[in-house]
Design an enzyme around this catalytic site. Structure first.
Site, PDB file in Angstrom:
ATOM      1  N   HIS A 178      96.246 -32.932  17.079  1.00  0.00           N
ATOM      2  CA  HIS A 178      96.073 -33.112  15.632  1.00  0.00           C
ATOM      3  C   HIS A 178      95.686 -31.788  14.975  1.00  0.00           C
ATOM      4  O   HIS A 178      96.269 -31.391  13.954  1.00  0.00           O
ATOM      5  CB  HIS A 178      95.000 -34.180  15.386  1.00  0.00           C
ATOM      6  CG  HIS A 178      94.620 -34.355  13.953  1.00  0.00           C
ATOM      7  ND1 HIS A 178      95.087 -35.396  13.170  1.00  0.00           N
ATOM      8  CD2 HIS A 178      93.790 -33.630  13.147  1.00  0.00           C
ATOM      9  CE1 HIS A 178      94.573 -35.296  11.961  1.00  0.00           C
ATOM     10  NE2 HIS A 178      93.778 -34.232  11.918  1.00  0.00           N
ATOM     11  N   GLU A 179      94.714 -31.095  15.559  1.00  0.00           N
ATOM     12  CA  GLU A 179      94.254 -29.825  14.981  1.00  0.00           C
ATOM     13  C   GLU A 179      95.318 -28.734  15.109  1.00  0.00           C
ATOM     14  O   GLU A 179      95.505 -27.929  14.185  1.00  0.00           O
ATOM     15  CB  GLU A 179      92.948 -29.382  15.641  1.00  0.00           C
ATOM     16  CG  GLU A 179      91.788 -30.354  15.475  1.00  0.00           C
ATOM     17  CD  GLU A 179      91.502 -30.699  14.020  1.00  0.00           C
ATOM     18  OE1 GLU A 179      91.757 -29.840  13.145  1.00  0.00           O
ATOM     19  OE2 GLU A 179      91.036 -31.821  13.750  1.00  0.00           O
TER      20      GLU A 179
ATOM     21  N   HIS B  34      97.739 -29.143  12.350  1.00  0.00           N
ATOM     22  CA  HIS B  34      97.280 -28.558  11.087  1.00  0.00           C
ATOM     23  C   HIS B  34      97.659 -27.082  11.010  1.00  0.00           C
ATOM     24  O   HIS B  34      98.087 -26.589   9.963  1.00  0.00           O
ATOM     25  CB  HIS B  34      95.763 -28.696  10.960  1.00  0.00           C
ATOM     26  CG  HIS B  34      95.305 -30.014  10.427  1.00  0.00           C
ATOM     27  ND1 HIS B  34      95.848 -30.590   9.299  1.00  0.00           N
ATOM     28  CD2 HIS B  34      94.323 -30.865  10.852  1.00  0.00           C
ATOM     29  CE1 HIS B  34      95.233 -31.740   9.058  1.00  0.00           C
ATOM     30  NE2 HIS B  34      94.317 -31.932   9.985  1.00  0.00           N
TER      31      HIS B  34
ATOM     32  N   GLU C 203      96.201 -35.318   6.526  1.00  0.00           N
ATOM     33  CA  GLU C 203      95.618 -35.955   7.713  1.00  0.00           C
ATOM     34  C   GLU C 203      96.622 -36.920   8.343  1.00  0.00           C
ATOM     35  O   GLU C 203      96.783 -36.958   9.571  1.00  0.00           O
ATOM     36  CB  GLU C 203      94.328 -36.691   7.342  1.00  0.00           C
ATOM     37  CG  GLU C 203      93.150 -35.783   7.000  1.00  0.00           C
ATOM     38  CD  GLU C 203      92.807 -34.826   8.127  1.00  0.00           C
ATOM     39  OE1 GLU C 203      92.806 -35.245   9.304  1.00  0.00           O
ATOM     40  OE2 GLU C 203      92.570 -33.640   7.832  1.00  0.00           O
TER      41      GLU C 203
END
Length: 304
Positions: A144-145, A148, A231
């Site tokens: 997930h990070e 980003h 998100e």
């Protein structure tokens, strides 16, 4: 379904960013009408201040964000082998350089990423996250990070924060100029050609004034809408990298079930965390929530 979600989130982001820039120019035009009775002057002012502030924000070092959140860099694999391997492998799958790795000594499970480009990326996790998650769950959070960073979300959020700040600066500047103008009788020196045009100008002035007063609130709501959308996109992109939505789902469930709040959180950094460090239990997103509800994120992941 996965790629449809990614494409839809990207389209939505483009609309939000375009709307944001238009909104800043509208605020500038309103200020031009209020202060100079000429919207063009306000447009130029907004464009100049906006470009300058965005440049300053984008050039700011990610080390500042890490310092604000008390993150300490992991300089070798021996210090945190599982974390290091996970970041390295996810970066390889994503096709980006391995980000710098940091740990925040906090018992609450959470993580965040920073860096305006993949070459300047950094990932930080809390000690609580390392202690609480299994390897495959950690992979979901790190993916997930990493997403980003790969999706340039940090650059987008930096621009959004800068635009909110610009609108606040413009609004404050307008209020000060109106105050000093009222003391010196600035607007009283403007004469209308007739009563009808004078009445129309008064209405335009009042509408512009109300718009400028409300602009910082509206801008903040737009910023948080962008944050929530990114998100969802990072969740979908993480599944694209891991091919395992269950890891991310279970990580979200564990983080949601953890009652510990982070001890020291920079207010300006709240939106960059994996989950809201304020531990909101809402099931529906509010206008001023930086993150979508975890239940909503899980539901979307389950439908992939």
């Amino acid at each position: 379904m996965l790629f449809e979600q990614i494409a839809a989130n990207k389209r939505k982001t483009i609309f939000i960013i375009l709307g944001f820039f238009i909104f800043v120019l509208m605020v500038g035009a309103a200020i031009g009408i209020i202060v100079w009775n000429n919207y063009l002057n306000g447009l130029i002012l907004a464009a100049v201040i906006g470009a300058f502030y965005i440049l300053i924000m984008v050039m700011s070092s990610s080390s500042v964000v890490m310092a604000m959140n008390h993150a300490k860099e992991v300089t070798s694999k021996d210090q945190a082998p599982v974390l290091w391997d996970t970041v390295e492998s996810m970066a390889m799958v994503a096709g980006i350089p391995m980000p710098k790795v940091y740990i925040v000594e906090d018992a609450s499970p959470n993580a965040f990423a920073t860096g305006i480009s993949p070459e300047k990326g950094a990932v930080a996790v809390t000690r609580g996250l390392l202690n609480k998650l299994e390897r495959y769950e950690l992979e979901g959070v790190i993916a997930h990070e990493i997403s980003h960073i790969r999706n340039y979300d940090i650059r987008l959020s930096t621009i959004a924060i800068a635009l909110v700040a610009v609108i606040a600066i413009l609004s404050d500047l307008a209020m000060r100029m109106i105050f000093w103008g009222s003391l010196t009788g600035g607007r009283n020196n403007r004469k209308s050609d007739n009563n009808n045009s004078g009445g129309a100008q008064a209405i335009i002035y009042i509408v512009a004034l109300i718009f400028v007063i409300l602009a910082p609130i509206i801008a903040t709501a737009i910023q948080f809408a962008l944050s929530r959308n990114r998100e969802y996109l990072a969740d979908a992109s993480a599944v694209e990298l891991t091919r395992n939505p269950d890891g991310l789902i279970q990580a979200l469930q564990k983080i949601s079930g953890d009652s510990k709040k982070m001890e020291e959180v920079s207010a300006s950094s709240e939106s960059i965390y994996f989950a809201s460090p304020l531990k909101s239990k809402k099931n529906k997103p509010g206008l001023f929530d930086s993150h979508p509800p975890i239940s909503s994120r899980i539901e979307r992941l389950e439908n992939m």
